[in-house]
Design a protein around this motif. Structure first.
Motif, short mmCIF file in Angstrom:
data_model
loop_
_atom_site.label_atom_id
_atom_site.label_comp_id
_atom_site.label_asym_id
_atom_site.label_seq_id
_atom_site.Cartn_x
_atom_site.Cartn_y
_atom_site.Cartn_z
N CYS A 226 -0.72 -103.92 -0.29
CA CYS A 226 -0.20 -103.79 -1.64
C CYS A 226 1.21 -103.21 -1.66
N GLU A 227 1.95 -103.58 -2.69
CA GLU A 227 3.28 -103.01 -2.88
C GLU A 227 3.18 -101.53 -3.25
N ASP A 228 2.21 -101.20 -4.10
CA ASP A 228 1.95 -99.80 -4.44
C ASP A 228 0.70 -99.36 -3.68
N ALA A 229 0.84 -99.24 -2.39
CA ALA A 229 -0.30 -98.97 -1.52
C ALA A 229 -0.77 -97.52 -1.69
N VAL A 230 -1.92 -97.36 -2.35
CA VAL A 230 -2.43 -96.01 -2.61
C VAL A 230 -2.90 -95.32 -1.33
N CYS A 231 -3.30 -96.11 -0.33
CA CYS A 231 -3.71 -95.52 0.94
C CYS A 231 -2.52 -94.83 1.60
N MET A 232 -1.38 -95.48 1.60
CA MET A 232 -0.18 -94.93 2.22
C MET A 232 0.36 -93.75 1.41
N GLU A 233 0.32 -93.86 0.10
CA GLU A 233 0.87 -92.82 -0.75
C GLU A 233 0.07 -91.52 -0.64
N ASN A 234 -1.25 -91.63 -0.49
CA ASN A 234 -2.10 -90.44 -0.53
C ASN A 234 -2.49 -89.91 0.84
N CYS A 235 -2.14 -90.60 1.90
CA CYS A 235 -2.51 -90.14 3.24
C CYS A 235 -1.79 -88.84 3.57
N PRO A 236 -2.52 -87.76 3.82
CA PRO A 236 -1.86 -86.47 4.08
C PRO A 236 -1.16 -86.42 5.43
N ALA A 237 -1.61 -87.25 6.38
CA ALA A 237 -1.11 -87.18 7.75
C ALA A 237 0.02 -88.16 8.02
N LEU A 238 0.43 -88.92 7.01
CA LEU A 238 1.47 -89.95 7.17
C LEU A 238 1.10 -90.93 8.28
#
Length: 427
Positions: free
Chosen positions: A61-73
């Motif tokens: 996704c363009e607004d990837a919620v998995c990437m945005e919310n991952c605490p460990a980057l």
């Protein structure tokens, strides 16, 4: 403008799972779940009901919620293909991305303790080849486009609760005239919705149940500011309980020795913020109790931000709630202890009345036995009775705490990860 996206035609898919096999062959053995899954609108294949399939993996996704919310980057976006990639060496196994993704793309592997997911077959895309799943589809139901498109214009037919701008175009079913079916023959058949496996429960997340409850009580007691009048032994007990809470939170992780990475995404992830404010609250409490007196407002601010972060952390798994509030949110628990210890009984009674209302209006969603629910309500009645008759405060606290723990357990059973099967059944 962006490029690279899946095209799926519901009119052509026959549910053969060739795309699933292709994904496994290309990326190696996937345990325990495949990165690509086939979902059916009519898993029981009941006559007279529409039957179509949906092949779904990560939609990058363009607004990837998995990437945005991952605490460990642990997530990143490829500058070449636009794929959302997951770096396993960075993953701490917190499973927070599985709470956020509405397409069930990230898969937690309990054996390795980390997340795995579709990588868009990036090496194939770089060579201008289609992803493996597309290349093996025998009916052409799953296709791929290298052309540029404004992905914000893509309207997915899956009515998921989070708008993520997925990189997939879904072609809807074309209704065709066919022979008439006498539905009266099947009136006695009970139609059930597709089974939805809950990814969150109090049993699975018992460490989080205890951690969040302990920190809520710690913040409430700190706000009362009674510990300064207690003995040094009591102070050490307080710190020991906080250390136990921190240890419990680490046991939740698939890779606890990478727990330090949880602080890397403070800018976006509420999980990172929760860890940050817990660290600040515990450290400031330690300094205040053992080293030197700190301003009371500083501890209260850190404590409030900790509670706020905890409650915000669970928002992605509250999408099916009837209200925005729950009787067992940690800020309510902490405030209740604060009022009870300060003998502010009228305000305490008003707050508990509001919490009881929230408990009752949501009680139909809970998967908790009726006896357990009745114990929760009985604990409130006994707490009020003990206050009225003037029982020793610790008796009252004990009965009240039993009810609070039960309420927090119910909270976890009421959480629900967005599940694609649920929304497929609505179409």
């Amino acid at each position: 403008m962006n490029k690279n996206y899946f095209i799926f035609d519901k009119n052509k898919c026959v549910g053969c799972e060739a795309c699933v096999i292709a994904c496994i062959n290309e990326n190696g053995f996937q345990e325990p779940e495949s990165w690509r899954n086939i979902y059916s609108s009519n898993p029981e294949k009941l006559p007279g009901l529409p039957l179509f399939y949906l092949s779904m993996s990560c939609n990058h996704c363009e607004d990837a919620v998995c990437m945005e919310n991952c605490p460990a980057l642990a997530y990143s976006r490829s500058p070449i293909t636009g794929a959302v990639l997951h770096t396993t060496n960075h993953c701490i196994g917190c499973k927070y991305c599985t709470w956020n993704c509405p397409y069930d793309a990230p898969k937690f592997n309990p054996i390795s303790g980390i997340i795995n997911k579709c990588n868009f077959c990036e090496s194939r895309l770089i060579d201008n080849q289609e992803p493996a799943c597309v290349s093996l589809c025998p009916t052409g139901a799953l296709d791929f486009s290298f052309e540029e498109i404004d992905k914000s214009s893509i309207k997915s037919s899956i009515n998921v609760p989070v708008s993520t701008q997925p990189s997939i175009v879904i072609k809807e079913r074309i209704k065709k005239n066919g022979p008439e079916i006498d539905h009266s023959l099947f009136e006695s058949i009970e139609i059930t919705e597709p089974a939805v496996v809950k990814k969150i429960s109090a049993l699975k997340e018992w460490t989080l149940v205890l951690f969040t409850f302990i920190v809520s009580v710690m913040v409430g007691i700190t706000a009362v500011n009674t510990l300064n009048q207690q003995s040094l032994n009591i102070k050490f007990v307080f710190l020991a309980v906080g250390a136990i809470a921190a240890g419990l939170s680490m046991f939740h992780l698939g890779k606890p020795f990478r727990a330090w990475r949880a602080l890397l995404n403070i800018r976006k992830s509420w999980l990172s913020r929760e860890i940050l404010f817990f660290s600040l609250f515990y450290a400031s409490t330690f300094i205040d109790l053992i080293v030197l007196d700190l301003p009371n407002w500083l501890l209260i601010v850190f404590g409030f931000m900790l509670l706020f972060s905890v409650d915000k952390l669970y928002q992605p798994v509250q999408v099916y709630w009837k209200t925005k509030f729950h009787s067992a949110q940690v800020i309510f628990i902490s405030l209740s202890y604060f009022l009870l210890f300060n003998n502010l009984y009228w305000i305490f009674a008003s707050l508990m009345g509001f919490r009881l209302y929230l408990f009752l209006i949501g009680i139909k969603q809970f998967e908790i036995p009726l006896k357990v629910k009745m114990i929760r309500i009985l604990s409130l009645i006994l707490t009020a009775l003990f206050i009225v008759i003037g029982s020793p405060i610790w008796y009252t606290i004990l009965i009240f705490t039993i009810g609070e723990i039960i309420d927090r357990i119910v909270f976890y059973y009421d959480l629900d990860v967005p599940d694609i099967k649920r929304h497929l059944a609505q179409k």
